[in-house]
Design an enzyme around this catalytic site. Structure first.
Site, PDB file in Angstrom:
ATOM      1  N   ASP A   1      39.517  44.355  56.941  1.00 32.28           N
ATOM      2  CA  ASP A   1      40.158  45.512  57.570  1.00 32.28           C
ATOM      3  C   ASP A   1      40.715  46.465  56.506  1.00 32.28           C
ATOM      4  O   ASP A   1      41.796  47.030  56.642  1.00 32.28           O
ATOM      5  CB  ASP A   1      41.268  45.076  58.522  1.00 32.28           C
ATOM      6  CG  ASP A   1      41.402  45.997  59.727  1.00 32.28           C
ATOM      7  OD1 ASP A   1      40.443  46.734  60.003  1.00 32.28           O
ATOM      8  OD2 ASP A   1      42.462  45.994  60.374  1.00 32.28           O
TER       9      ASP A   1
ATOM     10  N   PHE B   1      49.703  53.140  59.685  1.00 32.17           N
ATOM     11  CA  PHE B   1      49.248  51.762  59.763  1.00 32.17           C
ATOM     12  C   PHE B   1      48.134  51.524  58.742  1.00 32.17           C
ATOM     13  O   PHE B   1      47.327  52.415  58.480  1.00 32.17           O
ATOM     14  CB  PHE B   1      48.687  51.449  61.153  1.00 32.17           C
ATOM     15  CG  PHE B   1      49.710  51.428  62.256  1.00 32.17           C
ATOM     16  CD1 PHE B   1      50.475  50.298  62.492  1.00 32.17           C
ATOM     17  CD2 PHE B   1      49.888  52.539  63.077  1.00 32.17           C
ATOM     18  CE1 PHE B   1      51.406  50.264  63.516  1.00 32.17           C
ATOM     19  CE2 PHE B   1      50.811  52.522  64.114  1.00 32.17           C
ATOM     20  CZ  PHE B   1      51.575  51.379  64.337  1.00 32.17           C
ATOM     21  N   GLY B   2      48.090  50.335  58.151  1.00 35.26           N
ATOM     22  CA  GLY B   2      46.938  49.976  57.342  1.00 35.26           C
ATOM     23  C   GLY B   2      47.260  49.388  55.984  1.00 35.26           C
ATOM     24  O   GLY B   2      48.300  49.660  55.394  1.00 35.26           O
TER      25      GLY B   2
END
Length: 417
Positions: free
Chosen positions: A305, A323-324
């Protein structure tokens, strides 16, 4: 080019050489011979400490930024990072500018990655501009080489749109991805809705928001037929839903992020935005359920991811941060520490079937698509280990087990050092 790889332990449950120490002779991109010992001083030889080899790893959910966000990561450097991290094939996500929602967008990404040994598989947007209103040019993108169709991390709020997408893609065997999040339930949440988020005053994203959306999508799939992939599930309830759908014979697969297999929401204590992830880190109960789902085959495989974020959008207040996390460099070491080597290799190659990627085995006559690694070294992942253009790594400071040497793919040997 000929290459003789010496004294490698082969990790491939589908090969008769599984867990045996062998020499491999590679000629013209194929494995021409495997034997206990091959002697030929005229051929370039490769000897590495505690060398293990498996079929090349595949990650269907990698973000590089380019085009549009080259400050986060370029395709050229991103593919090098993928190779040094053990991945021979990657699916490049649609969170770029412009969004690849036409055949020309797919062609651009394939062209940018065409000279690299790592195989580039562009993901096509499901809807125009990933706005969730009108379907994009799915068939044309498929013909151009799109891996699947997905509005990256954006849920399909309109159930009729998903129905039409599945029906249409079914006609040409296309794969649709649907991100499992009911936006009305998640609202402006930033972390798992549980004790830790409440205690820290963070807005919650309930497990219910994932499971309600997933349940809806599976009912639509049962009605339409076709192929559906659910990216990065994160809850115990989702594992059960997928398991039941597969028992009905539905063509549904799913993945899990390495982050959700390794970490839980307990790491939020310091309000570190590196841990602001989508899906959010859940509870220990969820983590264990995901590991079980992976071991039983309900979950097809693991993704890093990998999602580079620039400093301005990551090093800010938790509520406002994007996000991330990047994850290619730390994926194997973190996963191997939790699952063990054989299960890790299985999880990093298991998504090939779902995405229609040809599988190879470690046998004579097969294409040489190989990942080279040492599964036994213990180390701590730190900033010097990052090769990506961004540094938003959730795994910094985490213990790793095993290091990747590199890959042999596309008739090229790419080593990390």
């Amino acid at each position: 080019m000929k290459l003789l790889i010496k004294s490698a332990i082969l990790v491939d449950a589908n090969s008769k050489h599984h867990l045996k120490k062998r020499d491999l002779l590679i000629e013209n991109g194929k494995i021409s011979r495997i034997a206990a010992q091959i002697k030929d001083d005229q051929i370039k030889q490769l000897k590495l400490d505690n060398l293990h080899i498996s079929p090349g790893w595949f990650d269907p959910s990698v973000s590089f930024g380019e085009p549009g966000y080259e400050e986060r990561e370029t395709i050229a450097n991103g593919l090098n990072v993928a190779a040094w991290s053990g991945f021979t094939t990657v699916g490049i996500n649609t969170n770029t500018n412009p969004i690849p929602d036409t055949k020309s967008g797919i062609e651009y990404i394939k062209t940018k990655g065409s000279n690299h040994a790592v195989e580039v598989c562009p993901v096509g947007a499901l809807t125009v501009q990933s706005e969730g209103v009108d379907l994009a040019e799915l068939y044309d993108m498929q013909q151009e080489g799109a891996l699947c169709f997905y509005d990256h991390k954006k849920p399909i709020s309109n159930p009729n749109l998903l129905k039409i997408a599945l029906q249409y893609a079914h006609d040409f065997d296309g794969l649709v991805q649907s991100f499992p999040l009911e936006a009305g339930l998640a609202r402006k949440g930033v972390a798992n809705e549980h004790v830790n988020a409440t205690r820290l005053g963070l807005k919650g994203i309930p497990a219910l928001s994932e499971e309600v959306q997933l349940s809806r999508d599976l009912q639509i799939l049962e009605y339409t037929g076709g192929k559906l992939h659910i990216p990065t599930i994160s809850t115990a309830g989702s594992v059960d839903l997928i398991k039941n759908a597969q028992a009905k014979g539905l063509q549904v697969s799913c993945s899990v992020s390495v982050n959700n297999l390794v970490m839980t929401d307990e790491v939020l204590e310091q309000f570190d935005t590196r841990y602001k992830l989508m899906p959010p880190l859940r509870t220990e109960k969820d983590r264990k359920a995901l590991i079980k789902g992976l071991s039983t085959g309900v979950i097809s495989g693991v993704t890093s991811d990998h999602n580079p974020i620039d400093v301005e959008h990551k090093q800010t207040e938790f509520d406002h941060a994007y996000f991330g996390s990047i994850g290619l460099e730390s994926c194997f070491g973190a996963l191997n520490r939790v699952l063990g080597t054989e299960e890790t290799v299985k999880s990093l190659t298991g998504l090939k079937q779902a995405f229609g990627i040809p599988t190879v085995t470690l046998d004579e006559g097969q294409k040489a698509d190989l990942t080279l690694f040492n599964p036994d070294s213990d180390w701590i992942f730190g900033r010097p280990d990052i090769r990506s253009g961004s540094y938003n790594a959730a795994m910094i400071g985490w213990p790793m087990k095993g290091r990747v040497y590199g890959v042999y793919c596309g008739k090229k040997l790419l080593l990390s050092q």
